[in-house]
Design an enzyme around this catalytic site. Structure first.
Site, mmCIF file in Angstrom:
data_model
loop_
_atom_site.group_PDB
_atom_site.id
_atom_site.type_symbol
_atom_site.label_atom_id
_atom_site.label_comp_id
_atom_site.label_asym_id
_atom_site.label_seq_id
_atom_site.Cartn_x
_atom_site.Cartn_y
_atom_site.Cartn_z
ATOM 1 N N GLU A 295 0.827 -1.207 0.000
ATOM 2 C CA GLU A 295 0.000 0.000 0.000
ATOM 3 C C GLU A 295 0.865 1.262 0.000
ATOM 4 O OE1 GLU A 295 -0.224 -2.431 2.377
ATOM 5 O OE2 GLU A 295 -1.750 -3.400 1.162
ATOM 6 N N ASN B 244 5.955 -6.733 9.149
ATOM 7 C CA ASN B 244 6.463 -5.374 8.912
ATOM 8 C C ASN B 244 5.418 -4.375 9.352
ATOM 9 O OD1 ASN B 244 5.264 -6.538 6.141
ATOM 10 N ND2 ASN B 244 4.826 -4.352 6.203
#
Ligand code: 8IG
Length: 278
Positions: A199, A241
């Site tokens: 994203e 992450n």
């Protein structure tokens, strides 16, 4: 001459449930297990955890099973295994890889492992994935239970006018069981984007405004198909992450694999304890 019915999932005249039944028959033959009880799908970072679930009795190449294709992502293995769950006498069917929506093979291919698991007799499925986390307190390597999801793929595995109830899609019973085993486990809402790009920071902020806690590229379509097939679903994400814009760190697939290696012990213990008690 008689011709065999086609088992090509991309052929619209083929019933995907027939392909799943054919796949389950091959799995039964290759593993010597007429039925399996629990299915596991291992996502990014979850590969090393499988060995803790039990003893692998048989390994089958995906390419030998109708409707399956070879692995497309580094760090995933293109095999499925039949695992004897330690001490329970039950069999787990462990998929070492999954087909992602972004591969463009269609939703039927994405959910084929789930339907195959149901056809093989599984009444419970554990869907795991690696994903980005929106909570800055979730360091890479933190497992999070999926409480609910937001499917941003604009696709569904359900075909035709079949209305599937997704209230309590992610089994409250199984989530409670997982928290009994690991009381510190967080829960969150998983948002599936199409990918394969990660994203933008603005999209991550959007996911947060929508009520999301985790961003990823899998799981929601599989969970819907599992519910359609009547299976009880447990979803567990490994935050590999911080989502884009949440930390200064750039995103890399290497980081994902490393977080998986580091978290393997906690995740493996969680999975094996859950599977033993399901
Ligand atoms: I691992 O940050 C993994 N998969 N969409 N975003 C999306 N998918 C992911 C991410 C991420 N990390």
């Amino acid at each position: 001459m008689t011709s065999r019915p086609s088992l090509d999932l991309s052929d619209p005249s083929v019933d995907p449930f027939d392909v799943a039944a054919a796949a389950a028959a091959v799995i039964a033959e290759r593993t010597g297990a007429p039925r399996h009880d629990i299915a596991l799908v291992l996502g990014s970072g979850w590969g090393p955890t499988a060995d803790l679930v039990g003893e692998t009795v048989a390994t089958v190449d995906n390419t030998d099973v109708p409707g399956f294709a070879a692995a497309a992502v580094a760090g995933h293995s293109g095999t499925m295994r039949s695992v004897e769950v330690a001490g329970s006498g039950r069999r787990a069917l462990v998929f070492g890889t999954r087909t992602h929506f972004y591969e463009g093979r269609g939703v039927r291919a994405v959910v084929h492992a789930v339907r195959t698991a149901a056809a093989a007799g599984c009444s419970t499925i554990v869907l795991t994935n690696g994903c980005g986390g929106l909570d800055p307190d979730w360091a890479p390597g933190t497992p999070v239970l999926i409480r609910d999801h937001i499917n941003l793929t604009a696709a569904s595995p359900v075909e035709g006018a079949t209305f599937v109830d997704l209230t309590d899609l992610y089994s409250p019973r199984l989530r409670a069981l997982a928290r009994e085993i690991d009381p510190g486990l967080a829960e969150g809402v998983y948002v599936q984007f199409r990918g394969p790009h990660y994203e933008t920071p603005a999209e991550v902020r959007m996911a947060k405004v929508l009520g999301g806690d985790l961003v990823g590229m899998s799981t929601t379509l599989e969970a819907i198909a599992a519910r359609q097939s009547g299976m009880e679903v447990l979803g567990v994400s490994l935050v590999t992450n911080a989502a884009a814009g949440i930390s200064e760190q750039p995103l890399s697939h290497e980081e994902v694999l490393e977080a998986g290696r580091d978290a393997a012990q906690r995740c493996g213990e969680l999975l094996s304890a859950v599977v033993a008690r399901i």
